[in-house]
Enzyme design. Structure first.
Site, PDB file in Angstrom:
ATOM      1  N   GLU A 142      59.787  44.383  24.041  1.00 47.38           N
ATOM      2  CA  GLU A 142      60.865  45.349  24.302  1.00 47.38           C
ATOM      3  C   GLU A 142      60.488  46.380  25.362  1.00 47.38           C
ATOM      4  O   GLU A 142      60.364  47.576  25.061  1.00 47.38           O
ATOM      5  CB  GLU A 142      61.297  46.029  23.000  1.00 47.38           C
ATOM      6  CG  GLU A 142      61.899  45.058  22.008  1.00 47.38           C
ATOM      7  CD  GLU A 142      62.521  45.742  20.795  1.00 47.38           C
ATOM      8  OE1 GLU A 142      62.182  46.888  20.496  1.00 47.38           O
ATOM      9  OE2 GLU A 142      63.371  45.092  20.148  1.00 47.38           O
ATOM     10  N   GLU A 295      64.101  38.235  17.353  1.00 47.02           N
ATOM     11  CA  GLU A 295      64.024  39.017  16.119  1.00 47.02           C
ATOM     12  C   GLU A 295      65.440  39.111  15.569  1.00 47.02           C
ATOM     13  O   GLU A 295      66.253  39.884  16.055  1.00 47.02           O
ATOM     14  CB  GLU A 295      63.466  40.417  16.391  1.00 47.02           C
ATOM     15  CG  GLU A 295      62.050  40.391  16.927  1.00 47.02           C
ATOM     16  CD  GLU A 295      61.474  41.784  17.208  1.00 47.02           C
ATOM     17  OE1 GLU A 295      62.070  42.784  16.775  1.00 47.02           O
ATOM     18  OE2 GLU A 295      60.434  41.848  17.882  1.00 47.02           O
TER      19      GLU A 295
END
Ligand code: GLA
Ligand code: ZN
Length: 665
Positions: A142, A295
């Site tokens: 991220e 995710e």
């Protein structure tokens, strides 16, 4: 299809690993992501590598038919690196360094940190090169954040030198005449540190572009090593969907082999199907290819606080939704909830105790259907008749000058998306560089920064038969964030056939009522956030304001150009107006849903080489019936269906229809 979980074997005693692998296999898993925060485990001291534990985990999982995607561990720098290089610490806008702890605390331009990153990435790559159980790489985790350190300042100055060539050009492009900011040496150019007021818009916008480029460059260093040492093994990065504001995701994903992202529908607030769909469509649009959810929410989210638990059925429903929108991989975060660390309350499929529970059973039930699907969806494309143009430049510029609290680029974008999404005709999210010719309708909200090339492309799209929807704050700025010297909408004025005489910033949140031009009926809903006071040139009015000092003035217009049309909404139409506008436009532009479905049902088509797959999703809390006509083989229930079928609450149906020779229109 890939199906699995994010697994952190280093958080658990090795004696437990076998139980984990067995339970994963029983749930139909064929992939895990591992290692992405395990730097100190893999390199406890500089150049002292320890991959033995990871080798054992990879091998054990492989025995159960589970492959591994390995993450490079650079999102969480080891204490020993940051202690040795204090200047590698991320500096905030107020010029204060972040404290060691948490993660994402490094400067992406720091040479020492980049060297450490390159070393661990090369060591991992060399160790796992040729290992058939390692099927992919994830870079870092991220990407995001902005650094305001001296290294970044120097790098910014070099970046500007490349962009502008001379200080004269930069000064002219930014209008540094204003408040005597004229720069006489590159070294004088600051970062937009916190100061007494608003920074020069040219400086502010370029800093955002530069910071985005910094992560692209940092990522590229890792990609180059992995491609060199492990050729042919695909590389991804886990992105944060549509809402993440600080990186140009089109740029970031250009160097990647595939896109993946992290989907947490129940972090806060009420989950919203249109927002989830928008995120998936954005992620698919980045490379116009199938993507993974790296995710997928597997339990209640939380760190300091804990959010509502996913309701029964929601976890697989969200996963199917991703598949409908183009996902070829679903990886749940995380396998088992950590007993320690910052994310003790970010729950996985298993709770802390590790015994199988409701969430595991739901994931396992889905796993059986995923196995039935096998590779059917591989390389299939989601069919989209409409598109939305996402301009990170415009979005970045609004971050610096948001105009008013109700004129938020991502929110305006998301609400117009919702209106398109309800048509069940597919929406692609595309960059300003994309080819638009295949779309029946293109919506480009708040296209604030427009250059000649983009203006020409939009003109061509319309004249060749496209239907283009534009909003207020279009064509306002040149690429340096300087206001154009024309009447608005600037370079798109002629195309729109209107002139913005003046505008009203509805910063107090009021809604101005509207009337349809054709029958002067009141429109349900109204104009929000902004009101352009428009004069018609070639365009006709579709709706008028019915309030304020501009009552009776056109608010929404249409201009027919060549074979197409452009709608200019000089405001932010609220949900009701947006939906009736899109519904009317859909009829005119021939946008059709593959099924006549009641509101509440989502219909998405994925087209593979030999068959099309019709996904019908019911995200509501009541069963809904739908007529599927001649139907086909339904893959969730594993039965043949035709005519009227019932989709239960949180139910999904996937109808397979073989493609003959007849081309899909
Ligand atoms: C993110 C990260 C994960 C984890 C989860 C839960 O999306 O990628 O490492 O932190 O959130 O917080
Ligand atoms: Zn920095």
């Amino acid at each position: 299809m890939y199906y699995g979980a994010d697994y952190y074997p280093e958080h658990w005693p090795e004696e437990r690993w076998d139980d984990d692998a067995r339970m994963m296999q029983a749930a139909g898993f064929n992939v895990v992501r591992m290692a992405e925060f395990a730097w100190t485990r893999m390199e406890p001291r500089e150049r002292e590598f320890n991959f033995a534990w990871l080798d054992r985990a990879i091998e054990l999982l492989a025995r159960y038919g589970i492959s591994s995607v390995l993450g490079t561990p650079t999102a969480a720098p080891p204490a020993w690196i940051m202690a040795a290089h204090p200047d590698a610490t991320l500096i905030r806008e107020d010029r204060q360094p972040v404290t060691y702890g948490s993660r994402r605390n490094y400067c992406p331009n720091n040479a020492a940190y980049r060297a450490h990153s390159a070393r661990i990435v090369r060591a991992m790559a060399e160790h796992y090169a040729g290992n058939p159980d390692v099927i992919g790489w994830q870079i870092d985790n991220e990407f995001g954040g902005r650094c305001y350190c001296p290294t970044c300042q120097a790098a910014f100055q070099r970046w500007l030198q490349e962009r502008y060539g001379s200080l004269g050009a930069l000064n002219a492009a930014w209008g540094t005449e204003f408040w005597s900011h004229i720069y006489t040496a590159w070294e004088q150019i600051p970062l937009p540190w916190s100061t007494t007021g608003v920074h020069n818009p040219g400086l502010a916008l370029n800093y955002r572009r530069f910071m985005s480029d910094s992560y692209v460059g940092y990522q590229r260093e890792q990609i180059d090593i992995l491609h060199e040492v492990c050729p042919g093994v695909p590389i991804t990065h886990n992105l944060m969907g549509f809402r993440y504001p600080n990186l140009d995701y089109f740029d970031l994903t250009e160097d990647l082999d595939w896109v993946s992202w992290d989907n947490y529908p129940r972090i806060r607030g009420v989950p919203d199907a249109a927002n989830r769909a928008l995120a998936h469509d954005t992620m698919r649009g980045l490379k116009n290819k199938p993507f993974w959810v790296m995710e997928e929410q597997g339990g209640p989210t939380g760190n300091a606080t804990v959010a509502l638990a996913p309701r029964p059925g929601e976890i697989p429903y969200w996963a199917w939704e991703a598949v409908a929108h183009g996902a070829d991989g679903i990886v749940y975060f995380r396998w088992r909830t950590a007993r320690f660390g910052a994310e003790e309350y970010w729950h996985g499929i298993l709770d802390h105790h590790g015994e199988p529970g409701r969430r595991y059973e739901e994931v396992k039930a889905m796993g059986r259907i995923v196995q039935r699907l096998g590779d059917k969806l591989k390389d299939s494309a989601v069919r989209a008749q409409t598109a939305m143009l996402l301009s990170y430049d415009s979005r970045f510029a609004f971050q610096n000058q948001p105009h008013n609290p109700h004129l938020d680029y991502p929110n305006v974008f998301a609400e117009l998306y919702r209106a398109l999404w309800k048509l069940n005709a597919g929406v692609d999210i595309v960059s300003p560089a994309a080819d638009l010719s295949a779309y029946k309708v293109v919506v480009a909200p708040m296209l604030y920064i427009v250059d000649e090339a983009l203006a020409n492309k939009l003109r061509d799209y319309v004249s060749q038969g496209g239907a283009l929807v534009l909003t207020c704050r279009t064509g306002v700025m040149d690429v340096d964030n300087m206001v154009v010297d024309q009447q608005l909408p600037g370079l798109l004025g002629e195309l729109c056939g209107v002139v913005v005489d003046e505008y009203d910033s509805l910063e107090d949140g009021r809604t101005v009522p509207l009337q349809w031009a054709e029958d002067l009926e009141d429109v349900a809903g109204g104009a929000t956030a902004w009101a352009d006071v428009l004069s018609l040139r070639e365009a006709e009015a579709l709706a008028y304001y019915a309030g304020e000092y501009y009552a009776g003035v056109p608010a929404v217009t249409r201009n027919r150009v060549g074979k197409g049309q452009v709608i200019y909404a000089g405001t932010v139409p609220d949900a009701a107006v947006a939906q009736s506008l899109m519904a009317r436009l859909a009829v005119e532009a021939g946008v059709t849903s593959p099924l006549e479905a009641e509101p509440g049902l989502e219909v998405v088509e994925r087209i593979a080489e030999k068959a099309r797959y019709l996904f019908i999703l019911n995200g509501g809390s009541d069963a809904i019936s739908v007529d599927v006509g001649s139907g086909g083989q339904e893959l969730v229930q594993d039965e043949t269906v035709s005519g009227v079928i019932h989709i239960p609450a949180l139910g999904v149906r996937i109808i397979e229809q073989p493609l003959g020779n007849s081309a899909i229109d």
